[in-house]
Motif scaffolding. Sequence first.
Motif, short mmCIF file in Angstrom:
data_model
loop_
_atom_site.label_atom_id
_atom_site.label_comp_id
_atom_site.label_asym_id
_atom_site.label_seq_id
_atom_site.Cartn_x
_atom_site.Cartn_y
_atom_site.Cartn_z
N GLY A 1 35.02 -49.27 -17.48
CA GLY A 1 36.14 -48.35 -16.97
C GLY A 1 36.34 -46.82 -17.81
O GLY A 1 37.39 -46.38 -17.58
N LEU A 2 35.45 -46.85 -18.68
CA LEU A 2 35.53 -45.71 -19.60
C LEU A 2 34.27 -44.70 -19.29
O LEU A 2 33.36 -45.00 -18.84
N THR A 3 34.57 -43.42 -19.98
CA THR A 3 33.68 -42.30 -19.84
C THR A 3 32.92 -42.09 -21.05
O THR A 3 33.60 -41.94 -21.94
N SER B 1 39.25 -42.76 -21.68
CA SER B 1 39.67 -42.70 -20.36
C SER B 1 39.52 -41.66 -19.74
O SER B 1 39.37 -40.40 -20.24
N SER B 2 39.72 -41.58 -18.46
CA SER B 2 39.47 -40.43 -17.75
C SER B 2 40.39 -39.26 -18.04
O SER B 2 40.20 -38.04 -17.75
N ASP B 3 41.67 -39.89 -18.12
CA ASP B 3 42.79 -38.75 -18.68
C ASP B 3 42.62 -38.07 -19.66
O ASP B 3 43.38 -37.23 -20.23
#
Length: 321
Positions: A82-84, A109-111
Amino acid sequence: MDKSKRILCSRYSSENKEGISGTAPNWDTLILVSLNTPWQPDIEDSNDFPAGISEIVKSASSATNKIRLQCIIPDEDYVGTGLTKIIKYSKQLDEGYFSKFQKCEFDVSSDKIDDLIKNLVVNEDEKLIEEGLVNKKDARDIFVCTHGSRDVCCASFGFPIYTKLKDKYSDTSTRIWRISHLGGHRYAPNVIEMPTGRVWARFGVDDIEGIFEKQYPAKEIEPFYRGLIGLNSGYEQIVEANLLFQNGWDWLDILFKSKVVEFENDRAIVQFETSKPKGTEKSLYQGSIEIDGYAQTIKCVTGVETKKEPQYKMVAFDKLA
């Protein structure tokens, strides 16, 4: 079009004896962001491509710090769920001499992608590392272009190399990634090895140990070596390649400075000042390179002729001191 009649640009380039020396990309900083597939031919058109990050990188790039943004396919062996993954490789100098590329790496995280990339291109890496996410200093990264939606050669020749490398290095500190289009798909497969910054091409699965385990004598890797990123011109890349072939794999431990001291009528004179670690045994080399004809290139599959690329040769090389 009949698949049996497809003309692959990489095969055409190889059969046409187009030289690959001096064709590596010219980047000082490489920023990599993991991105889920499918990928569009232009990576920025892909559905999950983070909006705004290209503009951040382009605005920070300059003549003295050429920044390149690339995408990598997230691999569950290397990227948190779930991480980039974001990796920055920046050109490292030791008293003005090139050493290698320094890495800092994060799982976010995407944010947090936009803010992190903005910090990576304007702030000191040490401050970011202290914030803690991930920093894999010791891992060697090998990036294989498999961007098949951009050019069929990238998938046709790149994917078998990726598969073999991934299997070979599955239980080691070497990580194998699939990367977006690097440029020069007619040289496929295209592979960047970091942190050394060297670009390899036109090799097969049987050449992997010879190149990446240094089992081939350095003089035998010439057909596979495009050059070192971070140099300011193809002329300098050609001289650096010659120094590698002459000095053997020990050249990778030598520090150097390079510059074009003269350029006229497509002929360049390049100097390399070298130094062993701790400033011992300095030397000065000079090479003269000129254009030696042009090679025709084509569009992949269709075979439509496009531009002609200059071919370079070294006409003189001397150790001055």
